[in-house]
Write an enzyme that holds these catalytic residues in place. Structure first.
Site, PDB file in Angstrom:
ATOM      1  N   SER A 162      35.807  43.969  35.786  1.00 42.02           N
ATOM      2  CA  SER A 162      34.628  44.776  36.176  1.00 42.02           C
ATOM      3  C   SER A 162      33.679  44.645  35.102  1.00 42.02           C
ATOM      4  O   SER A 162      33.282  43.858  34.434  1.00 42.02           O
ATOM      5  CB  SER A 162      34.940  45.771  36.519  1.00 42.02           C
ATOM      6  OG  SER A 162      33.952  46.699  37.433  1.00 42.02           O
ATOM      7  N   HIS A 206      38.435  44.356  45.026  1.00 39.43           N
ATOM      8  CA  HIS A 206      38.160  44.832  43.394  1.00 39.43           C
ATOM      9  C   HIS A 206      39.453  45.318  42.694  1.00 39.43           C
ATOM     10  O   HIS A 206      39.312  45.276  41.509  1.00 39.43           O
ATOM     11  CB  HIS A 206      37.028  45.762  43.404  1.00 39.43           C
ATOM     12  CG  HIS A 206      36.514  45.698  41.985  1.00 39.43           C
ATOM     13  ND1 HIS A 206      35.712  44.592  41.420  1.00 39.43           N
ATOM     14  CD2 HIS A 206      36.112  46.882  40.983  1.00 39.43           C
ATOM     15  CE1 HIS A 206      35.087  45.071  40.059  1.00 39.43           C
ATOM     16  NE2 HIS A 206      35.517  46.410  40.191  1.00 39.43           N
TER      17      HIS A 206
END
Length: 673
Positions: free
Chosen positions: A529, A642
């Protein structure tokens, strides 16, 4: 037996040990204080997540309370202690179930079409409030239906999008569903909708007299672009509402005082947008006053720890003392998550303090002791009885005892260093446990996501795996991280790739200078991320690293702003502008701009269903590197979002770890190392 002989009888951590990890979490005391119900999450023989309820009793026994191929979560005793409510997916969707504490079968209480997201007991135990969702043409009476195994091509319909916020990495496409609070009779199961407007609803709590429901909702005219979250008070008899906060901030984690005269909440005023630290608020309802009890405490309330073992364990909100004199809260400071007591009229004092990650907490009805879920770099995580008077701890569970006795763990040694502008930064180094005297180890630098999060004293399977493979592991909290005050966490905004990059590189230099077992010629870097962004940035600005692995990363802010579920606001919050305001500024902070500088072999890992950092970010970087003839590989993970590294499919998590280790082994230890 000396310590070295003891170590030789243990082996190193493997990727497959991920399947044996058990996360003990969410403890909750019975009303009489004689029992604690909690959850143990694990992975079964079919590589599927399971979670079951367990019971600890005052005689020290720990017994499983539910069984089967289900996910049973959030157990809570009824006020009389005779029933445990919990959430379970055993019917297909997650619904609310009731289980007698004296034995017997669990009974399904709700049958909502879209399941239950959360719930609370009423103070007298006669009803519960549950949070569900409804689509445009759905009603509260619509019942759960079996999942369709396959959608026929003839049944496919276009998805019509009108709202700015229409997808979520966690929930997928939202499809116009609205959150609804419903009242459910505990005996008959009769349901009554309490809310119905199109809105997001967060935390909710019932007053001690059972007459008022407090809940958090976004009541703005344009909720997609306005980020305050108000506290609404609903009179359960008159069905009238009052907005308690009227747009003064964003709030969560509600808790009524024992006398029902005050309401506590965790929140902030958005002064620094997404980088604003959380504080403790108390509202006195009769006087209609608001106090910020932690206004002078430069600490972030709640659990900001990044990890791969307890990442989805819900942090406890503020807990009132039984006499109403103050509240127990968790706070993230300098890599630790500890518990503090915040008095209404006095100082803030630590009550459960140490170099560990406290990720679950429940207070005994007598107010003198508690049970906490605690993890550390060398302890996977267990429940401990804690004295609130002096903080002494007694271990109650040993969920991972067999693995902990079999594997040698690397400890994480904290240290501090100065960045290039003199700011103090905290880091940790993990030395391979089997590294011989005088031997050198390659180094892997780990960079956390967020960026407003925190590394620290918690168990991390990935790092133990790397250490067992002979790698030293360095992790730091560069500016932008939580745990070091408001100015520190805000300092990265508008400066991605600036001083945060300097902080990390200064950490590498400090580690090389302090720890003589690191081989300075064999350096690797990885992160996910924001950590993926920074990995991309690093290899575009230095050739010091011999290998890099970028995960769920950002490479291009210009496209990210329009494809991420949060991009439309996060880009301006963090970089400082929208694409039509200053496209050059977004491009300046995009690692893709510097792709021609990348000479480091780069492995790109990305989930195909990642809506937070969509996979086009990885594709752009991969195609550019391939066209430039650079050493790279793209690994795509199907049907993963994610959170792959934390809560994704166990089989895919294993594949991810194998790719990471394989890449570093090849370039840091193999013929190119």
């Amino acid at each position: 037996m000396n310590n070295n002989e003891h170590l030789t009888k243990r082996r190193g951590m493997t990727a497959e040990d991920l399947l044996r990890l058990r996360s003990v979490r969410d403890p909750h005391y019975a009303p009489d204080g004689t029992r604690v119900v909690f959850v143990e999450k694990s992975i079964d023989e079919e590589n599927q997540y399971r979670s079951h309820l367990y019971m600890w009793t005052k005689d020290g026994a720990v017994r499983p309370w539910t069984f089967g191929p289900w996910r049973d979560t959030k157990p809570r005793f009824s006020p009389n202690g005779e029933t445990i409510a919990f959430l379970s997916d055993r019917s297909g969707r997650t619904q609310l179930w009731l289980l007698p504490t004296d034995g017997g079968e669990a009974r399904q209480l709700t049958f909502f079409k879209n399941g239950v997201r959360d719930y609370v007991w009423s103070p007298d135990g006669t009803f519960l409030i549950a949070l569900t969702t409804l689509g445009d043409d759905e009603t509260i009476e619509d019942r759960e239906e079996p999942e369709k195994a396959e959608v026929k091509r003839a049944d496919l319909k276009p998805r019509v999008v009108e709202r700015l916020y229409y997808k979520s990495d966690a929930a997928g496409f939202l499809d116009g569903k609205r959150a609804v609070l419903a009242r459910i009779d505990a005996l008959s199961g009769k349901i009554e909708a309490l809310t119905g407007r199109e809105e997001e609803i967060g935390s909710f709590a019932i007053s001690p007299n059972g007459r008022t429901l407090a809940f958090v909702a976004n009541r703005n005219e344009d909720p997609d672009t306005t980020f305050t979250r108000d506290i609404i008070l609903l009179d359960l008899e008159k069905k009238t509402e009052m907005n308690l906060t009227n747009g003064c901030g964003t709030f969560a984690s509600l808790g009524w005082s024992p006398d029902g005269m005050k309401l506590a909440a965790i929140g902030h005023d958005l002064a620094y947008l997404g980088a604003t630290i959380h504080r403790l608020y108390v509202f006195e309802l009769e006087r209609q006053t608001k106090r910020v009890l932690t206004a002078d405490w430069d600490a972030h309330l709640g659990d900001a720890m990044v990890g791969d073992t307890h990442a989805d364990a819900k942090s406890p909100g503020p807990i009132w003392a039984s006499d109403g004199s103050g509240l127990y809260v968790t706070a993230s400071e300098r890599g630790r998550v500890n518990v503090y007591f915040v008095s209404l009229d006095g100082p803030i004092a630590p009550v459960v303090e140490g170099d560990f990650h406290l990720y679950g907490f429940t207070v005994h009805p007598n107010g003198r002791q508690a049970v906490a879920a605690i993890s550390s770099p060398t302890s996977i995580g267990d429940l401990y009885a804690v004295s609130l008077a002096d903080g002494t701890k007694t271990r109650l569970t040993r969920a991972n005892e067999a693995l902990e006795n079999e594997v040698v763990f690397a400890d994480a040694k904290p240290f501090t260093y100065q960045s290039t502008d003199g700011w103090e930064i905290q880091g940790w180094i993990m030395k391979p446990p089997e590294l011989g005297e005088g031997e050198k180890a390659p180094l892997v630098v780990e960079i956390h996501g967020g960026p407003h999060a925190m590394y620290g004293f918690t168990f991390f399977h990935e790092w133990q795996l790397l250490a067992s493979r002979g790698y030293a592991v360095l992790f730091t909290n560069p500016r932008g991280s939580h745990g070091y005050g408001q100015s520190f966490v805000n300092a990265v905004r508008g400066d991605y790739g600036g001083m945060d990059y300097e902080d990390i590189m200064a950490g590498v230099n400090a580690a090389l200078n302090r720890f003589d077992f690191i081989d300075k010629e064999r350096l690797g870097v990885t992160g996910g991320s924001y950590g993926g962004f920074m990995t991309n940035w690093i290899v575009g600005h230095t050739d010091r690293f011999k290998a890099a692995v970028t995960q769920r990363s950002i490479s291009n802010w210009l496209s990210f702003s329009g494809v991420s579920d949060i991009g439309y606001f996060f880009t301006k919050w963090e970089i400082g502008c929208d694409v039509w305001e200053d496209a050059e500024r977004l491009w300046h902070h995009s690692p893709l701009k510097y792709v021609q500088n990348i000479r480091t072999p780069l492995l790109i890992l990305h989930s195909e269903r990642d809506y937070r950092c969509p996979i086009e970010q990885a594709e752009q970087l991969f195609i550019a590197l391939k066209r430039l003839g650079r050493e790279t590989k793209l690994v795509r993970f199907p049907d993963a979002n994610h959170d792959l590294s934390r809560t994704g499919s166990p089989a895919l998590r294993l594949e991810r770890l194998r790719h990471i280790v394989g890449w570093f082994d090849h370039y840091l230890k193999g013929p190119f190392g």
